[in-house]
Motif scaffolding. Structure first.
Motif, PDB file in Angstrom:
ATOM      1  N   LEU A  22      48.327  41.337  30.941  1.00 48.48           N
ATOM      2  CA  LEU A  22      48.726  41.858  32.251  1.00 48.48           C
ATOM      3  C   LEU A  22      47.498  42.064  33.140  1.00 48.48           C
ATOM      4  CD1 LEU A  22      51.280  44.587  31.074  1.00 48.48           C
ATOM      5  CD2 LEU A  22      51.845  42.360  32.039  1.00 48.48           C
ATOM      6  N   PHE A  23      47.431  41.360  34.253  1.00 53.20           N
ATOM      7  CA  PHE A  23      46.367  41.546  35.244  1.00 53.20           C
ATOM      8  C   PHE A  23      46.605  42.890  35.933  1.00 53.20           C
ATOM      9  CE2 PHE A  23      44.261  40.637  39.349  1.00 53.20           C
ATOM     10  CZ  PHE A  23      43.075  40.058  38.912  1.00 53.20           C
ATOM     11  N   GLU A  24      45.569  43.638  36.130  1.00 47.55           N
ATOM     12  CA  GLU A  24      45.672  45.015  36.660  1.00 47.55           C
ATOM     13  C   GLU A  24      46.598  45.893  35.818  1.00 47.55           C
ATOM     14  OE1 GLU A  24      46.813  44.890  40.839  1.00 47.55           O
ATOM     15  OE2 GLU A  24      44.721  44.867  41.443  1.00 47.55           O
ATOM     16  N   ASN A  79      30.395  41.584  45.871  1.00 50.98           N
ATOM     17  CA  ASN A  79      31.398  41.390  46.921  1.00 50.98           C
ATOM     18  C   ASN A  79      32.540  42.389  46.784  1.00 50.98           C
ATOM     19  OD1 ASN A  79      30.214  39.298  48.359  1.00 50.98           O
ATOM     20  ND2 ASN A  79      31.333  37.669  47.300  1.00 50.98           N
ATOM     21  N   HIS A  80      32.793  42.835  45.557  1.00 49.87           N
ATOM     22  CA  HIS A  80      33.982  43.657  45.302  1.00 49.87           C
ATOM     23  C   HIS A  80      33.736  44.461  44.035  1.00 49.87           C
ATOM     24  CE1 HIS A  80      38.100  44.820  45.029  1.00 49.87           C
ATOM     25  NE2 HIS A  80      38.623  43.746  44.485  1.00 49.87           N
ATOM     26  N   MET A  81      34.225  45.689  44.034  1.00 51.14           N
ATOM     27  CA  MET A  81      33.950  46.587  42.908  1.00 51.14           C
ATOM     28  C   MET A  81      35.070  46.649  41.868  1.00 51.14           C
ATOM     29  SD  MET A  81      31.103  48.174  42.480  1.00 51.14           S
ATOM     30  CE  MET A  81      31.660  49.619  41.562  1.00 51.14           C
ATOM     31  N   GLU A  82      36.199  46.010  42.117  1.00 50.23           N
ATOM     32  CA  GLU A  82      37.255  46.104  41.107  1.00 50.23           C
ATOM     33  C   GLU A  82      36.702  45.582  39.780  1.00 50.23           C
ATOM     34  OE1 GLU A  82      41.072  44.514  42.272  1.00 50.23           O
ATOM     35  OE2 GLU A  82      42.081  45.610  40.662  1.00 50.23           O
ATOM     36  N   PRO A  83      37.062  46.209  38.664  1.00 51.72           N
ATOM     37  CA  PRO A  83      36.399  45.885  37.399  1.00 51.72           C
ATOM     38  C   PRO A  83      36.568  44.437  36.917  1.00 51.72           C
ATOM     39  CG  PRO A  83      37.354  48.056  37.267  1.00 51.72           C
ATOM     40  CD  PRO A  83      37.836  47.463  38.570  1.00 51.72           C
ATOM     41  N   ASP A  84      37.509  43.669  37.472  1.00 53.89           N
ATOM     42  CA  ASP A  84      37.555  42.251  37.082  1.00 53.89           C
ATOM     43  C   ASP A  84      36.373  41.493  37.702  1.00 53.89           C
ATOM     44  OD1 ASP A  84      39.027  42.768  39.531  1.00 53.89           O
ATOM     45  OD2 ASP A  84      39.638  40.677  39.523  1.00 53.89           O
ATOM     46  N   HIS A  85      35.662  42.129  38.642  1.00 60.34           N
ATOM     47  CA  HIS A  85      34.456  41.550  39.244  1.00 60.34           C
ATOM     48  C   HIS A  85      33.186  42.250  38.760  1.00 60.34           C
ATOM     49  CE1 HIS A  85      36.734  39.648  42.772  1.00 60.34           C
ATOM     50  NE2 HIS A  85      37.628  40.299  42.069  1.00 60.34           N
ATOM     51  N   SER A  86      33.300  43.535  38.495  1.00 61.97           N
ATOM     52  CA  SER A  86      32.076  44.328  38.273  1.00 61.97           C
ATOM     53  C   SER A  86      31.927  44.823  36.842  1.00 61.97           C
ATOM     54  CB  SER A  86      32.090  45.547  39.210  1.00 61.97           C
ATOM     55  OG  SER A  86      33.156  46.419  38.838  1.00 61.97           O
ATOM     56  N   LEU A 145      40.190  43.375  51.415  1.00 62.07           N
ATOM     57  CA  LEU A 145      40.504  42.108  50.732  1.00 62.07           C
ATOM     58  C   LEU A 145      39.741  42.050  49.414  1.00 62.07           C
ATOM     59  CD1 LEU A 145      40.367  39.461  53.588  1.00 62.07           C
ATOM     60  CD2 LEU A 145      42.270  40.788  52.773  1.00 62.07           C
ATOM     61  N   HIS A 146      39.832  43.017  48.477  1.00 55.23           N
ATOM     62  CA  HIS A 146      41.105  43.692  48.472  1.00 55.23           C
ATOM     63  C   HIS A 146      40.956  45.211  48.456  1.00 55.23           C
ATOM     64  CE1 HIS A 146      43.057  44.768  44.349  1.00 55.23           C
ATOM     65  NE2 HIS A 146      43.938  45.146  45.208  1.00 55.23           N
ATOM     66  N   TRP A 147      39.752  45.700  48.314  1.00 56.63           N
ATOM     67  CA  TRP A 147      39.473  47.130  48.385  1.00 56.63           C
ATOM     68  C   TRP A 147      38.692  47.399  49.673  1.00 56.63           C
ATOM     69  CZ3 TRP A 147      37.574  49.283  42.914  1.00 56.63           C
ATOM     70  CH2 TRP A 147      38.640  49.253  42.017  1.00 56.63           C
ATOM     71  N   ARG A 194      51.705  33.755  43.982  1.00 56.07           N
ATOM     72  CA  ARG A 194      52.086  34.925  43.168  1.00 56.07           C
ATOM     73  C   ARG A 194      50.969  35.971  43.228  1.00 56.07           C
ATOM     74  NH1 ARG A 194      52.463  36.491  37.477  1.00 56.07           N
ATOM     75  NH2 ARG A 194      51.268  34.692  36.795  1.00 56.07           N
ATOM     76  N   TYR A 195      49.729  35.515  43.133  1.00 55.66           N
ATOM     77  CA  TYR A 195      48.584  36.425  43.229  1.00 55.66           C
ATOM     78  C   TYR A 195      48.567  37.100  44.605  1.00 55.66           C
ATOM     79  CZ  TYR A 195      43.644  37.800  43.383  1.00 55.66           C
ATOM     80  OH  TYR A 195      42.466  38.500  43.515  1.00 55.66           O
ATOM     81  N   TYR A 196      48.803  36.303  45.639  1.00 53.23           N
ATOM     82  CA  TYR A 196      48.792  36.855  47.003  1.00 53.23           C
ATOM     83  C   TYR A 196      49.799  38.001  47.121  1.00 53.23           C
ATOM     84  CZ  TYR A 196      48.866  37.561  51.945  1.00 53.23           C
ATOM     85  OH  TYR A 196      48.773  38.184  53.168  1.00 53.23           O
ATOM     86  N   SER A 225      36.883  34.189  43.792  1.00 58.08           N
ATOM     87  CA  SER A 225      36.590  34.844  42.512  1.00 58.08           C
ATOM     88  C   SER A 225      37.587  34.494  41.419  1.00 58.08           C
ATOM     89  CB  SER A 225      36.578  36.358  42.689  1.00 58.08           C
ATOM     90  OG  SER A 225      35.552  36.714  43.576  1.00 58.08           O
ATOM     91  N   HIS A 226      38.690  33.882  41.802  1.00 57.71           N
ATOM     92  CA  HIS A 226      39.694  33.496  40.808  1.00 57.71           C
ATOM     93  C   HIS A 226      40.272  32.134  41.194  1.00 57.71           C
ATOM     94  CE1 HIS A 226      39.573  37.713  39.667  1.00 57.71           C
ATOM     95  NE2 HIS A 226      39.926  38.067  40.897  1.00 57.71           N
ATOM     96  N   GLY A 227      40.428  31.265  40.209  1.00 59.50           N
ATOM     97  CA  GLY A 227      41.105  29.989  40.463  1.00 59.50           C
ATOM     98  C   GLY A 227      40.168  28.910  40.959  1.00 59.50           C
TER      99      GLY A 227
HETATM  100 FE1  FEO Z   1      40.641  42.874  43.637  1.00 59.52          FE
HETATM  101 FE2  FEO Z   1      39.825  40.183  41.661  1.00 59.52          FE
HETATM  102  O1  FEO Z   1      40.154  41.966  42.084  1.00 59.52           O
END
Ligand code: FEO
Length: 400
Positions: A22-24, A79-86, A145-147, A194-196, A225-227
């Motif tokens: 599960l993503f997020e 670019n973004h702090m969400e843990p899937d990036h950081s 986009l997105h935080w 779906r991601y959008y 960052s994805h895809g």
């Molecule tokens: Fe907003 Fe790829 O995380």
């Protein structure tokens, strides 16, 4: 996967995730996977743009080792702090304690909140540049986009836009990371939608602002960052994102999302008749069983289709719970501008319609018609259901 060269001395160093279910912690990706795209620029100064989730660190650092010594990295562009990036940030700082972290002012605060990091941070503002030697980076603030802290990074000479979550999607890399080498673009488009809707839909006005801000900026490669990385036709993914963002406020495709649930088959029988009626009107219909389909998949259809047909029985004087869950998520994602209709079975008291109306009230959907039947549907009910579907489909097609 090994590192992949995008341009001289610019590399994709991403990692595929086919393990996380599960993503997020919400959205299923066990069948589709996801990639965490990170990028390395090996110039006089060495910079990594976005890291990745704290996952498969050995594979990630081995990619860097192919290009340079990880302890020699000068900058991490956050670019973004969400843990899937950081997620790998703390590990990287242990290896390379003097690395300078670059991000927006809000990133600085989040670095403290998430990682207790207070040193070696350089805050940049919109339009600021950073020279790495031969190459220069420009930072573009794209909040939400997105935080709120999120930004994009543009490499100026080869016009590569490291766009972060924007223009990205679910779907692990299936061999090639580039759109022009990909034989399965439809998969990535579907997963980008779906991601959008799952991740970015609530920030659609911000998506449109960012696209407007990019207007006039020459971009030859979009590296999210994805895809997939888009380099053959960058406008393709930008146009798709624009179209999806506009769905928040404008007319959507003249099709119908039929979401239904059935306890013992009575609402299911009527659902098939309703679907026949919709098809007879020449309107495309996508059908989802609310109890057996994760809402992540239903949202893509709800977001892009003009009509919503809801079929669910009464359950404990209320709405069939899996349908209530779907509609509550539609409220959370602010899916507006829809024409709706409802059908469903009840045993003695009813109650589903009343609760459904209560749930969707904040969305101001145009509820055109309802059709409730007692117990099992009669032949007359089934005939009526087909007509009910056709009438609704004509209204959706007409669009006013
Ligand atoms: Fe907003 Fe790829 O995380």
């Amino acid at each position: 996967m090994p590192a992949v060269s995008i341009k001289p001395d610019i590399y994709w160093i991403g990692v595929n995730d086919r393990i996380t279910d599960l993503f997020e912690g919400i959205w299923p990706i066990s069948r589709e996977g996801v990639s965490y795209n990170s990028y390395l620029i090996n110039d006089d100064k060495k910079a990594i743009i976005d890291l990745m989730k704290s996952f498969k660190g050995d594979e990630y650092f081995a990619q860097i080792d192919e290009i340079t010594d990880v302890s020699k990295i000068d900058y991490i562009i956050i670019n973004h702090m969400e843990p899937d990036h950081s997620g790998l940030l703390r590990t990287l700082r242990r290896i390379s304690p003097d690395v300078t972290l670059i991000g927006s002012a809000k990133t600085k605060k989040l670095l403290e909140d998430f990682f207790s990091i207070r040193d070696n941070i350089e805050v940049v503002e919109d339009g600021d540049t950073l020279s790495l030697g031969k190459r220069t980076l420009r930072f573009l603030m794209t909040p939400f986009l997105h935080w709120p802290e999120t930004m994009m990074t543009l490499e100026i000479s080869d016009r590569i836009l490291f766009s972060c979550d924007a223009f990205g999607g679910y779907g692990a890399i299936q061999g090639s990371i580039f759109d022009d080498d990909c034989e399965n673009i439809d998969f990535y488009q579907k997963e980008a939608l779906r991601y959008y809707v799952n991740i970015l839909a609530n920030y659609s006005p911000r998506v449109l602002s960012a696209i407007a801000k990019l207007d006039g900026t020459l971009v030859d490669v979009i590296a999210p960052s994805h895809g997939l990385i888009w380099r053959e036709e960058t406008s393709h993914i930008v146009d798709l994102y624009k179209k999806w963002a506009e769905c928040a406020t404008e007319q959507t495709d003249p099709g119908v999302t039929l979401v239904y649930g059935s306890m013992y088959g009575n609402t299911d029988v009527v659902m098939n008749a309703v679907a026949q009626g919709i098809s007879k009107a020449g309107v495309p219909v996508e059908i989802f069983d609310a109890a057996r389909t994760h809402v992540s998949y239903i949202l893509s259809s709800l977001w892009t289709k003009r009509g919503i047909m809801i079929g669910a029985p009464t359950y404990e004087v209320s709405l069939f719970p899996p349908m209530a869950d779907v509609l509550n998520m539609a409220v959370r994602k602010r899916i507006k501008n829809k024409k709706a209709a409802y059908f469903g079975s009840y045993g003695w008291s009813g109650g589903a319609l009343r609760e459904m109306q209560k749930i969707i009230e904040p969305l101001k959907w145009d509820l055109l018609d309802t059709f409730e039947f007692l117990g099992a549907p009669s032949e007359k009910d089934i005939k009526k259901a087909e007509e009910f579907g056709t009438l609704f489909a004509h209204a959706v097609k007409k669009g006013d």
